[in-house]
Design a protein around this motif. Sequence first.
Motif, PDB file in Angstrom:
ATOM      1  N   LEU A  74       0.864  -1.189   0.000  1.00 23.84           N
ATOM      2  CA  LEU A  74       0.000   0.000   0.000  1.00 23.84           C
ATOM      3  C   LEU A  74       0.898   1.235   0.000  1.00 23.84           C
ATOM      4  N   HIS A  75       0.553   2.229  -0.827  1.00 22.90           N
ATOM      5  CA  HIS A  75       1.397   3.437  -0.855  1.00 22.90           C
ATOM      6  C   HIS A  75       1.378   4.122   0.517  1.00 22.90           C
ATOM      7  N   PRO A  76       2.584   4.459   1.035  1.00 20.99           N
ATOM      8  CA  PRO A  76       2.644   5.015   2.406  1.00 20.99           C
ATOM      9  C   PRO A  76       1.998   6.389   2.556  1.00 20.99           C
ATOM     10  N   SER A  77       1.653   7.055   1.466  1.00 19.97           N
ATOM     11  CA  SER A  77       0.957   8.344   1.595  1.00 19.97           C
ATOM     12  C   SER A  77      -0.378   8.156   2.330  1.00 19.97           C
ATOM     13  N   TYR A  78      -0.938   6.948   2.274  1.00 19.51           N
ATOM     14  CA  TYR A  78      -2.204   6.687   2.983  1.00 19.51           C
ATOM     15  C   TYR A  78      -2.036   6.681   4.492  1.00 19.51           C
ATOM     16  N   TYR A  79      -0.788   6.566   4.967  1.00 21.51           N
ATOM     17  CA  TYR A  79      -0.564   6.747   6.409  1.00 21.51           C
ATOM     18  C   TYR A  79       0.448   7.865   6.672  1.00 21.51           C
ATOM     19  N   GLY A  80       0.466   8.824   5.750  1.00 23.27           N
ATOM     20  CA  GLY A  80       1.194  10.068   5.982  1.00 23.27           C
ATOM     21  C   GLY A  80       2.701   9.977   5.906  1.00 23.27           C
ATOM     22  N   GLN A  81       3.224   9.007   5.142  1.00 27.27           N
ATOM     23  CA  GLN A  81       4.685   8.889   5.026  1.00 27.27           C
ATOM     24  C   GLN A  81       5.146   8.951   3.577  1.00 27.27           C
ATOM     25  N   GLU A  82       6.420   9.339   3.438  1.00 29.64           N
ATOM     26  CA  GLU A  82       7.082   9.280   2.131  1.00 29.64           C
ATOM     27  C   GLU A  82       7.597   7.862   1.931  1.00 29.64           C
ATOM     28  N   PRO A  83       7.619   7.395   0.679  1.00 23.35           N
ATOM     29  CA  PRO A  83       8.155   6.049   0.440  1.00 23.35           C
ATOM     30  C   PRO A  83       9.647   5.960   0.772  1.00 23.35           C
ATOM     31  N   ILE A  84      10.078   4.859   1.360  1.00 24.26           N
ATOM     32  CA  ILE A  84      11.505   4.595   1.547  1.00 24.26           C
ATOM     33  C   ILE A  84      11.970   3.729   0.370  1.00 24.26           C
ATOM     34  N   PRO A  85      13.289   3.656   0.133  1.00 25.70           N
ATOM     35  CA  PRO A  85      13.763   2.901  -1.051  1.00 25.70           C
ATOM     36  C   PRO A  85      13.349   1.424  -1.042  1.00 25.70           C
ATOM     37  N   GLU A  86      13.137   0.874   0.149  1.00 27.30           N
ATOM     38  CA  GLU A  86      12.810  -0.564   0.248  1.00 27.30           C
ATOM     39  C   GLU A  86      11.342  -0.863  -0.059  1.00 27.30           C
ATOM     40  N   LEU A  87      10.549   0.187  -0.267  1.00 29.95           N
ATOM     41  CA  LEU A  87       9.143  -0.054  -0.627  1.00 29.95           C
ATOM     42  C   LEU A  87       9.091  -0.788  -1.959  1.00 29.95           C
ATOM     43  N   ASN A  88       8.203  -1.751  -2.066  1.00 34.84           N
ATOM     44  CA  ASN A  88       8.032  -2.473  -3.336  1.00 34.84           C
ATOM     45  C   ASN A  88       6.993  -1.783  -4.223  1.00 34.84           C
ATOM     46  N   VAL A  89       6.676  -2.446  -5.303  1.00 44.03           N
ATOM     47  CA  VAL A  89       5.718  -1.911  -6.277  1.00 44.03           C
ATOM     48  C   VAL A  89       4.372  -1.613  -5.616  1.00 44.03           C
ATOM     49  N   THR A  90       3.781  -0.491  -6.006  1.00 44.89           N
ATOM     50  CA  THR A  90       2.420  -0.184  -5.561  1.00 44.89           C
ATOM     51  C   THR A  90       1.512  -0.082  -6.796  1.00 44.89           C
ATOM     52  N   VAL A  91       0.245  -0.316  -6.608  1.00 44.04           N
ATOM     53  CA  VAL A  91      -0.737  -0.221  -7.702  1.00 44.04           C
ATOM     54  C   VAL A  91      -1.748   0.859  -7.316  1.00 44.04           C
ATOM     55  N   PRO A  92      -1.545   2.089  -7.823  1.00 45.02           N
ATOM     56  CA  PRO A  92      -2.353   3.230  -7.375  1.00 45.02           C
ATOM     57  C   PRO A  92      -3.860   3.011  -7.495  1.00 45.02           C
ATOM     58  N   GLU A  93      -4.301   2.386  -8.580  1.00 42.54           N
ATOM     59  CA  GLU A  93      -5.747   2.163  -8.773  1.00 42.54           C
ATOM     60  C   GLU A  93      -6.312   1.261  -7.680  1.00 42.54           C
ATOM     61  N   ARG A  94      -5.533   0.233  -7.343  1.00 45.38           N
ATOM     62  CA  ARG A  94      -5.980  -0.708  -6.317  1.00 45.38           C
ATOM     63  C   ARG A  94      -6.038  -0.024  -4.953  1.00 45.38           C
ATOM     64  N   ASP A  95      -4.969   0.702  -4.612  1.00 44.12           N
ATOM     65  CA  ASP A  95      -4.920   1.396  -3.320  1.00 44.12           C
ATOM     66  C   ASP A  95      -6.116   2.330  -3.174  1.00 44.12           C
ATOM     67  N   ALA A  96      -6.353   3.128  -4.204  1.00 44.35           N
ATOM     68  CA  ALA A  96      -7.416   4.145  -4.137  1.00 44.35           C
ATOM     69  C   ALA A  96      -8.781   3.480  -3.990  1.00 44.35           C
ATOM     70  N   PHE A  97      -9.011   2.432  -4.777  1.00 43.44           N
ATOM     71  CA  PHE A  97     -10.312   1.748  -4.718  1.00 43.44           C
ATOM     72  C   PHE A  97     -10.550   1.124  -3.345  1.00 43.44           C
ATOM     73  N   GLU A  98      -9.550   0.411  -2.838  1.00 44.35           N
ATOM     74  CA  GLU A  98      -9.750  -0.298  -1.569  1.00 44.35           C
ATOM     75  C   GLU A  98      -9.956   0.672  -0.411  1.00 44.35           C
ATOM     76  N   MET A  99      -9.222   1.787  -0.418  1.00 41.70           N
ATOM     77  CA  MET A  99      -9.397   2.755   0.668  1.00 41.70           C
ATOM     78  C   MET A  99     -10.781   3.404   0.587  1.00 41.70           C
ATOM     79  N   GLU A 100     -11.233   3.689  -0.624  1.00 42.96           N
ATOM     80  CA  GLU A 100     -12.561   4.282  -0.800  1.00 42.96           C
ATOM     81  C   GLU A 100     -13.653   3.262  -0.432  1.00 42.96           C
ATOM     82  N   LEU A 101     -13.479   2.029  -0.898  1.00 42.98           N
ATOM     83  CA  LEU A 101     -14.447   0.971  -0.599  1.00 42.98           C
ATOM     84  C   LEU A 101     -14.568   0.761   0.907  1.00 42.98           C
ATOM     85  N   LEU A 102     -13.424   0.769   1.594  1.00 42.05           N
ATOM     86  CA  LEU A 102     -13.433   0.511   3.038  1.00 42.05           C
ATOM     87  C   LEU A 102     -14.222   1.573   3.801  1.00 42.05           C
ATOM     88  N   LYS A 103     -14.162   2.830   3.331  1.00 44.22           N
ATOM     89  CA  LYS A 103     -14.950   3.887   3.973  1.00 44.22           C
ATOM     90  C   LYS A 103     -16.414   3.471   4.038  1.00 44.22           C
TER      91      LYS A 103
END
Length: 255
Positions: A74-103
Amino acid sequence: MAPLIGVTATLKEDGDAVAERPLGRYVRTDFDYVDGVAEAGGVPVILPPLAGSLAAETIAGTLDGLLLSGGSDLHPSYYGQEPIPELNVTVPERDAFEMELLKHVLLRGIPIFGICRGMQVLNVALGGTLYQDLSSQMEGVVLLGHRQETPKWQPKHEVEVNAGSQIAGIMGSSELKVNSYHHQAVRDLAPGLVTVAHSPDGVAEAVEYRDLSERWILGVQWHAEAMRTSGPEHRNLFSAHVEAAEHHALRRAAA
Ligand code: MN
């Protein structure tokens, strides 16, 4: 009527060498999630990562239960952080949908079962944070291997489940051996969530929600869907979720 359980999915770029189709984007989820829900008596529906609040709200309005599947970071912007180099691939469409759906799913009190990434997304949606990468951020701890090359139904490490927790009751055991495919984990726990299982190195391996609303919200860090054949305790998680979804459907019908 059997309860309708939404199963989250990812977008995957893929070609088809046989049909010589060019690279396209496909909605994809592991069939073990689908099977796990169906075996437990639910009707699984795969949810494509759609843009916009209207789609998420409309889908939430149809569901009796939600299964948050595993996958990319999950992109760390969703918990208020900048990505660190060790972060793996993120899928922006998936992150956005799941966070919106969860609301919308949380507002409606729909029972939620989160697996691996799903447990992490759940924690963030409720206000918690994650380790972006365990080995570079969890200091002062000798980590167990939380990655495995062995088959996915084989356990990798032990987990101690809190006696008296909901999950201990569901699984019928307080000591488990589980598979492990994660480099991230829950860091700061969201309000309302309780960590109810740890690996011996202190990594959170299961969470559940406790408040007066008696909502059914449970997350596990291991891939329970892949361990269904290794014992009834992992299948019990799916059964408990489907049962909670049945109750939710009945309450909804009565309202
Ligand atoms: Mn693990």
